[in-house]
Design an enzyme around this catalytic site. Structure first.
Site, PDB file in Angstrom:
ATOM      1  N   TYR A  20     -23.963  29.620 -25.172  1.00  0.00           N
ATOM      2  CA  TYR A  20     -23.320  28.289 -25.124  1.00  0.00           C
ATOM      3  C   TYR A  20     -23.608  27.509 -26.404  1.00  0.00           C
ATOM      4  O   TYR A  20     -22.700  26.959 -27.031  1.00  0.00           O
ATOM      5  CB  TYR A  20     -23.835  27.532 -23.902  1.00  0.00           C
ATOM      6  CG  TYR A  20     -23.265  26.144 -23.742  1.00  0.00           C
ATOM      7  CD1 TYR A  20     -21.960  25.948 -23.303  1.00  0.00           C
ATOM      8  CD2 TYR A  20     -24.037  25.009 -24.028  1.00  0.00           C
ATOM      9  CE1 TYR A  20     -21.439  24.663 -23.141  1.00  0.00           C
ATOM     10  CE2 TYR A  20     -23.527  23.728 -23.867  1.00  0.00           C
ATOM     11  CZ  TYR A  20     -22.225  23.563 -23.424  1.00  0.00           C
ATOM     12  OH  TYR A  20     -21.713  22.293 -23.262  1.00  0.00           O
ATOM     13  N   LYS A  58     -21.019  26.144 -29.384  1.00  0.00           N
ATOM     14  CA  LYS A  58     -20.852  24.740 -29.768  1.00  0.00           C
ATOM     15  C   LYS A  58     -21.187  24.535 -31.258  1.00  0.00           C
ATOM     16  O   LYS A  58     -20.622  23.670 -31.911  1.00  0.00           O
ATOM     17  CB  LYS A  58     -21.705  23.837 -28.871  1.00  0.00           C
ATOM     18  CG  LYS A  58     -21.227  23.829 -27.410  1.00  0.00           C
ATOM     19  CD  LYS A  58     -19.790  23.313 -27.270  1.00  0.00           C
ATOM     20  CE  LYS A  58     -19.382  23.076 -25.834  1.00  0.00           C
ATOM     21  NZ  LYS A  58     -18.013  22.543 -25.686  1.00  0.00           N
ATOM     22  N   THR A  69     -21.712  15.679 -14.688  1.00  0.00           N
ATOM     23  CA  THR A  69     -20.431  16.303 -14.339  1.00  0.00           C
ATOM     24  C   THR A  69     -20.711  17.582 -13.538  1.00  0.00           C
ATOM     25  O   THR A  69     -21.853  18.027 -13.439  1.00  0.00           O
ATOM     26  CB  THR A  69     -19.647  16.708 -15.611  1.00  0.00           C
ATOM     27  OG1 THR A  69     -20.376  17.745 -16.266  1.00  0.00           O
ATOM     28  CG2 THR A  69     -19.435  15.545 -16.555  1.00  0.00           C
ATOM     29  N   ASN A 107     -11.296  19.576 -24.938  1.00  0.00           N
ATOM     30  CA  ASN A 107     -12.504  19.257 -24.155  1.00  0.00           C
ATOM     31  C   ASN A 107     -12.889  20.362 -23.180  1.00  0.00           C
ATOM     32  O   ASN A 107     -14.046  20.458 -22.772  1.00  0.00           O
ATOM     33  CB  ASN A 107     -12.240  17.934 -23.416  1.00  0.00           C
ATOM     34  CG  ASN A 107     -13.162  17.717 -22.241  1.00  0.00           C
ATOM     35  OD1 ASN A 107     -14.314  17.352 -22.409  1.00  0.00           O
ATOM     36  ND2 ASN A 107     -12.644  17.966 -21.031  1.00  0.00           N
ATOM     37  N   ILE A 131     -15.826  14.747 -18.065  1.00  0.00           N
ATOM     38  CA  ILE A 131     -15.630  13.989 -19.300  1.00  0.00           C
ATOM     39  C   ILE A 131     -14.136  13.858 -19.621  1.00  0.00           C
ATOM     40  O   ILE A 131     -13.661  12.787 -20.005  1.00  0.00           O
ATOM     41  CB  ILE A 131     -16.382  14.692 -20.464  1.00  0.00           C
ATOM     42  CG1 ILE A 131     -17.895  14.556 -20.250  1.00  0.00           C
ATOM     43  CG2 ILE A 131     -15.949  14.146 -21.807  1.00  0.00           C
ATOM     44  CD1 ILE A 131     -18.749  15.449 -21.163  1.00  0.00           C
TER      45      ILE A 131
HETATM   46  N1  LIG Z   1     -21.815  17.731 -18.909  1.00  0.00           N
HETATM   47  C1  LIG Z   1     -22.629  17.898 -19.933  1.00  0.00           C
HETATM   48  O1  LIG Z   1     -23.850  17.719 -19.819  1.00  0.00           O
HETATM   49  C2  LIG Z   1     -22.065  18.306 -21.279  1.00  0.00           C
HETATM   50  C3  LIG Z   1     -22.898  18.202 -22.402  1.00  0.00           C
HETATM   51  C4  LIG Z   1     -22.404  18.557 -23.639  1.00  0.00           C
HETATM   52  C5  LIG Z   1     -21.117  19.019 -23.769  1.00  0.00           C
HETATM   53  N2  LIG Z   1     -20.312  19.114 -22.671  1.00  0.00           N
HETATM   54  C6  LIG Z   1     -18.969  19.614 -22.861  1.00  0.00           C
HETATM   55  O2  LIG Z   1     -18.041  18.687 -22.327  1.00  0.00           O
HETATM   56  C7  LIG Z   1     -16.835  19.380 -21.980  1.00  0.00           C
HETATM   57  C8  LIG Z   1     -16.362  18.942 -20.611  1.00  0.00           C
HETATM   58  O3  LIG Z   1     -17.278  19.396 -19.641  1.00  0.00           O
HETATM   59  P1  LIG Z   1     -17.730  18.516 -18.376  1.00  0.00           P
HETATM   60  O4  LIG Z   1     -19.178  18.312 -18.489  1.00  0.00           O
HETATM   61  O5  LIG Z   1     -16.819  17.360 -18.222  1.00  0.00           O
HETATM   62  O6  LIG Z   1     -17.556  19.575 -17.183  1.00  0.00           O
HETATM   63  P2  LIG Z   1     -16.429  19.822 -16.080  1.00  0.00           P
HETATM   64  O7  LIG Z   1     -16.212  18.621 -15.249  1.00  0.00           O
HETATM   65  O8  LIG Z   1     -16.792  21.096 -15.417  1.00  0.00           O
HETATM   66  O9  LIG Z   1     -15.140  19.998 -16.977  1.00  0.00           O
HETATM   67  C9  LIG Z   1     -14.768  21.175 -17.604  1.00  0.00           C
HETATM   68  C10 LIG Z   1     -13.257  21.199 -17.528  1.00  0.00           C
HETATM   69  O10 LIG Z   1     -12.783  22.274 -18.324  1.00  0.00           O
HETATM   70  C11 LIG Z   1     -11.780  22.934 -17.613  1.00  0.00           C
HETATM   71  N3  LIG Z   1     -11.750  24.320 -18.060  1.00  0.00           N
HETATM   72  C12 LIG Z   1     -12.765  25.212 -18.053  1.00  0.00           C
HETATM   73  N4  LIG Z   1     -12.339  26.399 -18.521  1.00  0.00           N
HETATM   74  C13 LIG Z   1     -11.020  26.240 -18.811  1.00  0.00           C
HETATM   75  C14 LIG Z   1     -10.023  27.076 -19.318  1.00  0.00           C
HETATM   76  N5  LIG Z   1     -10.274  28.354 -19.622  1.00  0.00           N
HETATM   77  N6  LIG Z   1      -8.785  26.580 -19.505  1.00  0.00           N
HETATM   78  C15 LIG Z   1      -8.498  25.297 -19.207  1.00  0.00           C
HETATM   79  N7  LIG Z   1      -9.405  24.424 -18.733  1.00  0.00           N
HETATM   80  C16 LIG Z   1     -10.648  24.905 -18.530  1.00  0.00           C
HETATM   81  C17 LIG Z   1     -12.153  22.817 -16.139  1.00  0.00           C
HETATM   82  O11 LIG Z   1     -11.010  22.874 -15.307  1.00  0.00           O
HETATM   83  P3  LIG Z   1     -10.570  24.228 -14.534  1.00  0.00           P
HETATM   84  O12 LIG Z   1     -11.834  24.877 -14.047  1.00  0.00           O
HETATM   85  O13 LIG Z   1      -9.687  23.730 -13.438  1.00  0.00           O
HETATM   86  O14 LIG Z   1      -9.833  25.033 -15.535  1.00  0.00           O
HETATM   87  C18 LIG Z   1     -12.744  21.414 -16.109  1.00  0.00           C
HETATM   88  O15 LIG Z   1     -11.734  20.454 -15.841  1.00  0.00           O
HETATM   89  C19 LIG Z   1     -17.146  20.867 -22.131  1.00  0.00           C
HETATM   90  O16 LIG Z   1     -16.642  21.333 -23.373  1.00  0.00           O
HETATM   91  C20 LIG Z   1     -18.667  20.902 -22.130  1.00  0.00           C
HETATM   92  O17 LIG Z   1     -19.169  22.042 -22.816  1.00  0.00           O
HETATM   93  C21 LIG Z   1     -20.771  18.772 -21.431  1.00  0.00           C
END
Ligand SMILES: NC(=O)c1ccc[n+]([C@@H]2O[C@H](COP(=O)([O-])OP(=O)(O)OC[C@H]3O[C@@H](n4cnc5c(N)ncnc54)[C@H](OP(=O)(O)O)[C@@H]3O)[C@@H](O)[C@H]2O)c1
Length: 244
Positions: A150, A154, A185, A87, A18
């Site tokens: 989780y 949130k 993702t 994010n 995202i």
């Molecule tokens: N995908 C879904 O279904 C969904 C649904 C609702 C909400 N969300 C939320 O959307 C957001 C983005 O998630 P995504 O789905 O796009 O997953 P993703 O592709 O795994 O992205 C998560 C990102 O956060 C970074 N990250 C994780 N821990 C970190 C830390 N301690 N410091 C800095 N960066 C960190 C990761 O990079 P590094 O590992 O390189 O640090 C990665 O780039 C999250 O907050 C997630 O909870 C996702």
């Protein structure tokens, strides 16, 4: 559209999923974007895709010294900051009875403590017209097996926007929560697996998972002055998952 012309944005977790889709959209709309994350390879791959109006800083949102380096880099190159998209997020499942202290620490250090200090440390660079976007989740309002830590993290993020809208009165800075539903993702793949992703697609009234670009588009709206009378709100971008 050039709604973000001349604006400077920070997107944590901006190398993948995202955050990456939002970074692309912000740049297309005229912004200069700093992405932040822990994996150098992922940051490099994203930068190669973004072109000249992006920078990357390596670090963790749960490490306050790393956040200081991020904002020092923003200050040195751009002077001020207009948009923060907090994010970065962590999510995994453990049912009640199996929850460990490490599980809680990882999720809360990233999603709650990480969001708090990502924003607090940005404030000295921000002013009138600033937009803060926090990342919630449909899981913050629903119950799903094994997702208590989780979901609770949130739900906490949802309240940060309500409280900070009060704390930010008079500054001209807005703060809102963007709450995705199931989105295709890395995080969804790891947290839900193939079967779980299919099940979430089927449970969603729009009958599929979101493409990350669909979440990035709403992040751009919240970042821009098109949402100028919105603060303390939660915007669900979940295909109806948590709305019925
Ligand atoms: N995908 C879904 O279904 C969904 C649904 C609702 C909400 N969300 C939320 O959307 C957001 C983005 O998630 P995504 O789905 O796009 O997953 P993703 O592709 O795994 O992205 C998560 C990102 O956060 C970074 N990250 C994780 N821990 C970190 C830390 N301690 N410091 C800095 N960066 C960190 C990761 O990079 P590094 O590992 O390189 O640090 C990665 O780039 C999250 O907050 C997630 O909870 C996702």
């Amino acid at each position: 559209m050039n709604r973000l012309n001349g604006k400077t944005a920070v997107i944590t977790g901006g190398a993948t999923g995202i955050g990456r889709a939002a970074a692309k959209r912000f740049i297309e709309e005229g912004a200069f974007v700093f992405i932040f994350g822990r994996r150098q390879k992922a940051l490099d791959a994203a930068l190669a895709d973004f072109g000249p109006n992006a920078r990357a800083v390596k670090g963790s949102v749960s490490d306050l010294a790393d956040l200081d380096r991020l904002y020092a880099a923003v200050k040195a190159e751009r002077g001020t900051l207009d948009i923060v998209f907090a994010n970065a997020g962590a999510g995994s499942q453990l049912p009640l009875g199996e929850i460990t202290a490490e599980h809680i620490d990882e999720i809360f250090d990233t999603n709650v403590k990480g969001s708090i200090f990502t924003v607090q440390k940005a404030l000295p660079l921000m002013g009138e017209g600033g937009s803060i976007i926090l990342t919630g989740s449909s899981a913050g309002t629903t119950g799903a097996p094994g997702f208590s830590a989780y979901s609770a993290s949130k739900a906490a993020v949802r309240n940060l926007a309500r409280t900070w809208a009060e704390d930010l009165k008079g500054t001209g800075i807005r703060v809102n929560v963007l709450s995705p539903g199931a989105t295709a993702t890395e995080l969804a793949k790891e947290a839900l697996g193939e079967e779980g992703q299919k099940a979430y697609g089927a449970m969603t009234p729009l009958q599929r998972m979101a493409d990350p670009a669909e979440i990035g588009a709403v992040a751009a709206f919240l970042a821009s002055s098109d949402s100028s009378f919105m603060t303390a709100s939660e915007v669900a971008v979940d295909g109806g998952l948590a709305q019925l």
